[in-house]
Motif scaffolding. Structure first.
Motif, PDB file in Angstrom:
ATOM      1  N   TYR A   1      -8.936  23.986  47.237  1.00  0.00           N
ATOM      2  CA  TYR A   1      -8.464  23.079  46.179  1.00  0.00           C
ATOM      3  C   TYR A   1      -8.775  23.679  44.807  1.00  0.00           C
ATOM      4  O   TYR A   1      -7.972  23.597  43.880  1.00  0.00           O
ATOM      5  CB  TYR A   1      -9.142  21.713  46.309  1.00  0.00           C
ATOM      6  N   ARG A   2      -9.948  24.300  44.698  1.00  0.00           N
ATOM      7  CA  ARG A   2     -10.365  24.898  43.435  1.00  0.00           C
ATOM      8  C   ARG A   2      -9.417  26.035  43.043  1.00  0.00           C
ATOM      9  O   ARG A   2      -9.034  26.166  41.875  1.00  0.00           O
ATOM     10  CB  ARG A   2     -11.804  25.404  43.573  1.00  0.00           C
TER      11      ARG A   2
ATOM     12  N   GLU B   1      -3.943  15.794  33.382  1.00  0.00           N
ATOM     13  CA  GLU B   1      -4.028  14.468  34.016  1.00  0.00           C
ATOM     14  C   GLU B   1      -3.752  14.573  35.511  1.00  0.00           C
ATOM     15  O   GLU B   1      -4.406  13.907  36.327  1.00  0.00           O
ATOM     16  CB  GLU B   1      -3.036  13.514  33.354  1.00  0.00           C
ATOM     17  N   PHE B   2      -2.794  15.406  35.871  1.00  0.00           N
ATOM     18  CA  PHE B   2      -2.488  15.658  37.286  1.00  0.00           C
ATOM     19  C   PHE B   2      -3.729  16.178  38.004  1.00  0.00           C
ATOM     20  O   PHE B   2      -4.096  15.709  39.087  1.00  0.00           O
ATOM     21  CB  PHE B   2      -1.342  16.670  37.358  1.00  0.00           C
ATOM     22  N   GLY B   3      -4.407  17.137  37.379  1.00  0.00           N
ATOM     23  CA  GLY B   3      -5.609  17.712  37.974  1.00  0.00           C
ATOM     24  C   GLY B   3      -6.745  16.729  38.078  1.00  0.00           C
ATOM     25  O   GLY B   3      -7.487  16.710  39.078  1.00  0.00           O
TER      26      GLY B   3
ATOM     27  N   MET C   1       0.085  11.561  43.951  1.00  0.00           N
ATOM     28  CA  MET C   1      -1.260  11.348  44.495  1.00  0.00           C
ATOM     29  C   MET C   1      -1.243  10.418  45.706  1.00  0.00           C
ATOM     30  O   MET C   1      -2.051  10.552  46.621  1.00  0.00           O
ATOM     31  CB  MET C   1      -2.188  10.788  43.413  1.00  0.00           C
ATOM     32  N   GLY C   2      -0.312   9.476  45.695  1.00  0.00           N
ATOM     33  CA  GLY C   2      -0.183   8.595  46.853  1.00  0.00           C
ATOM     34  C   GLY C   2       0.169   9.372  48.105  1.00  0.00           C
ATOM     35  O   GLY C   2      -0.353   9.088  49.196  1.00  0.00           O
ATOM     36  N   TYR C   3       1.013  10.396  47.947  1.00  0.00           N
ATOM     37  CA  TYR C   3       1.392  11.191  49.117  1.00  0.00           C
ATOM     38  C   TYR C   3       0.255  12.127  49.525  1.00  0.00           C
ATOM     39  O   TYR C   3       0.080  12.406  50.711  1.00  0.00           O
ATOM     40  CB  TYR C   3       2.658  11.987  48.830  1.00  0.00           C
TER      41      TYR C   3
ATOM     42  N   ARG D   1     -10.043  13.264  41.566  1.00  0.00           N
ATOM     43  CA  ARG D   1     -10.542  11.938  41.949  1.00  0.00           C
ATOM     44  C   ARG D   1     -10.147  11.613  43.394  1.00  0.00           C
ATOM     45  O   ARG D   1     -10.936  11.062  44.162  1.00  0.00           O
ATOM     46  CB  ARG D   1      -9.979  10.879  41.002  1.00  0.00           C
ATOM     47  N   THR D   2      -8.919  11.981  43.759  1.00  0.00           N
ATOM     48  CA  THR D   2      -8.442  11.722  45.121  1.00  0.00           C
ATOM     49  C   THR D   2      -9.273  12.486  46.147  1.00  0.00           C
ATOM     50  O   THR D   2      -9.686  11.925  47.179  1.00  0.00           O
ATOM     51  CB  THR D   2      -6.963  12.129  45.244  1.00  0.00           C
ATOM     52  N   ILE D   3      -9.525  13.778  45.886  1.00  0.00           N
ATOM     53  CA  ILE D   3     -10.313  14.592  46.812  1.00  0.00           C
ATOM     54  C   ILE D   3     -11.756  14.098  46.851  1.00  0.00           C
ATOM     55  O   ILE D   3     -12.373  13.998  47.927  1.00  0.00           O
ATOM     56  CB  ILE D   3     -10.259  16.082  46.411  1.00  0.00           C
ATOM     57  N   TYR D   4     -12.304  13.787  45.707  1.00  0.00           N
ATOM     58  CA  TYR D   4     -13.693  13.299  45.619  1.00  0.00           C
ATOM     59  C   TYR D   4     -13.868  12.045  46.476  1.00  0.00           C
ATOM     60  O   TYR D   4     -14.795  11.947  47.286  1.00  0.00           O
ATOM     61  CB  TYR D   4     -14.038  13.002  44.160  1.00  0.00           C
ATOM     62  N   GLU D   5     -12.965  11.083  46.285  1.00  0.00           N
ATOM     63  CA  GLU D   5     -13.063   9.829  47.029  1.00  0.00           C
ATOM     64  C   GLU D   5     -12.825  10.060  48.521  1.00  0.00           C
ATOM     65  O   GLU D   5     -13.434   9.397  49.371  1.00  0.00           O
ATOM     66  CB  GLU D   5     -12.058   8.817  46.479  1.00  0.00           C
TER      67      GLU D   5
END
Length: 438
Positions: free
Chosen positions: A368-369, A335-337, A273-275, A342-346
């Motif tokens: 993304y979906r 959990e990955f999803g 997620m950091g990348y 959360r990353t895309i939302y933010e």
């Protein structure tokens, strides 16, 4: 007849046994010969017992025990000595075959505190060198099967050569040696090395998270251990207090390893997620969602940043899915999803959108979906469906917003969440949208 049998047992048979077991320098051969000789002699005694020799039913059994007396008394010590030499030798041979010198793993105290701080924050404390050893995971089912085969043979010998009272203790001792070598020296070592090889969550280079493969192999090996535990060890100790002790030992090992696996999976997902954040922060331009020309919307199905994220996330989903199995893979992929959502939302919350930009945002979220469908997680699919619906608020005509907000897809969504997206519209103030929604 009875005297003749006694003379055979105490004469030729005993001499034959002594000759075959005289050289104990090769422990593997000695234990193999002891097992075969004792087994064959016991079968001979059982066959002869049909002739009612001697004064009682245990006559032939005593003769057999007498022939092997010294060897049976020292059996378990030699068995454990053999296993304590053989199993480390197997491991040493494996690590040698991949040109690896086992390292002293630094754990506990300050080292663990530094690791926890790095995991939860972006603060760098202590050494952060990441070594992935070229993708080597330092685990092999072939090695595990060799160790388990050695222990299985030992359990088989133990069952035949131990007295009924000594059998549970002897079997538990064999299990201890197996645990030390298979679990601590092999699986646990690989987990520790794997943890050290997980990239930092703020990495600016493509992260290679081999820890997922370590987890998959560790789980497969532990399943093999579980099977031997229930099929081979439990019958030998089930009526003894050793059964509870061995079950507790196995449970503690599993809990220790699961804790490391959970830590590694968390850090691995953080690295991925950091990348994703790095791609978005470097590739996504503010003008992507507020273009000056409508022609951009006509020529682009999604933004360049979205394309790169989808490519990366798809490859990482495969990297996670391939080595894991059962419920484990479903839990990790979900959990990955969730973290990806959360990353895309933010990320989307950082921009202001005009009509064309809003359409591009919808197109991005649609990609993304589609991307997350490979995760096969109803929860993740639902999260992205809602996010897609929220993005529709960016392009709906102001006069229709109130109706859309109360529609089926957004009915259960908190009003503050809905408003947080509506406020991202470039016309939020000029169209007096807040007043229309009162």
């Amino acid at each position: 007849m009875g005297k003749f049998v006694v003379s055979v047992y105490q004469g030729k048979l005993r001499n034959h046994i002594r000759g075959k077991l005289a050289d104990g320098s090769d422990l593997e051969l000695y234990l193999k010969n002891l097992y075969e000789l004792y087994g064959n002699t016991s079968k001979l005694s059982a066959d002869l017992s049909e002739y009612k020799l001697g004064s009682d039913a245990s006559f032939l059994n005593r003769l057999t025990k007498d022939c092997f007396k010294d060897h049976l008394e020292s059996y378990i010590d030699l068995e454990l000595k053999y296993l304590k030499e053989k199993m480390p030798s197997v491991l040493e041979g494996y690590y040698g075959s991949i040109n690896h010198q086992k390292k002293q793993i630094q754990t506990g105290g300050l080292h663990d505190l530094q690791a926890r701080i790095r995991n939860k924050t972006n603060i760098t404390i202590g050494p952060t060198t990441v070594v992935d050893y070229g993708g080597e995971i330092f685990l092999a089912q072939t090695v595990a099967m060799t160790l388990l085969n050695e222990s299985k043979q030992a359990f088989t010998r133990c069952q035949l050569l131990s007295t009924q009272t000594a059998l549970p203790n002897n079997a538990a001792s064999i299990f201890d040696v197996l645990v030390e070598n298979l679990c601590y020296e092999h699986i646990d070592y690989a987990l520790d090395i794997g943890l050290q090889g997980i990239p930092a969550q703020d990495s600016k280079t493509l992260p290679r998270v081999y820890f997922f493969e370590v987890v998959g192999e560790a789980n497969a090996i532990f399943h093999l251990l579980e099977r031997q535990f229930s099929d081979t060890l439990v019958p030998l100790i089930s009526t003894s207090p050793k059964h509870g002790e061995c079950v507790q030992k196995k449970r503690e090992i599993m809990e220790q390893m699961e804790a490391k696996i959970d830590t590694g999976l968390d850090r691995g997902l953080n690295a991925v997620m950091g990348y994703v954040k790095f791609i978005l922060n470097t590739e996504q331009k503010k003008t992507d969602f507020r273009p000056e020309s409508e022609m951009i919307g006509l020529t682009s199905l999604y933004t360049p940043a979205c394309y790169k994220v989808v490519q990366f996330v798809s490859s990482q989903a495969l990297n996670i899915k391939k080595p894991l199995d059962g419920k484990n893979v479903g839990t990790v992929l979900t959990e990955f999803g969730i973290r990806f959502h959360r990353t895309i939302y933010e990320h989307l919350q950082q921009f202001t959108y005009n009509d064309v930009g809003g359409m591009l945002a919808i197109c991005d979220v649609n990609e993304y979906r589609k991307c997350v469908k490979v995760l096969k997680s109803p929860l993740v699919n639902s999260l992205f469906e809602v996010l897609h619906a929220l993005c529709n608020l960016l392009v709906v005509q102001p006069e229709n917003l109130k109706q859309v907000c109360t529609g089926e897809q957004l009915a259960g969504i908190d009003r503050s969440t809905v408003m947080s997206f509506i406020q991202l519209r470039a016309d939020f103030k000029t169209a007096r949208i807040a007043q229309q929604l009162k």
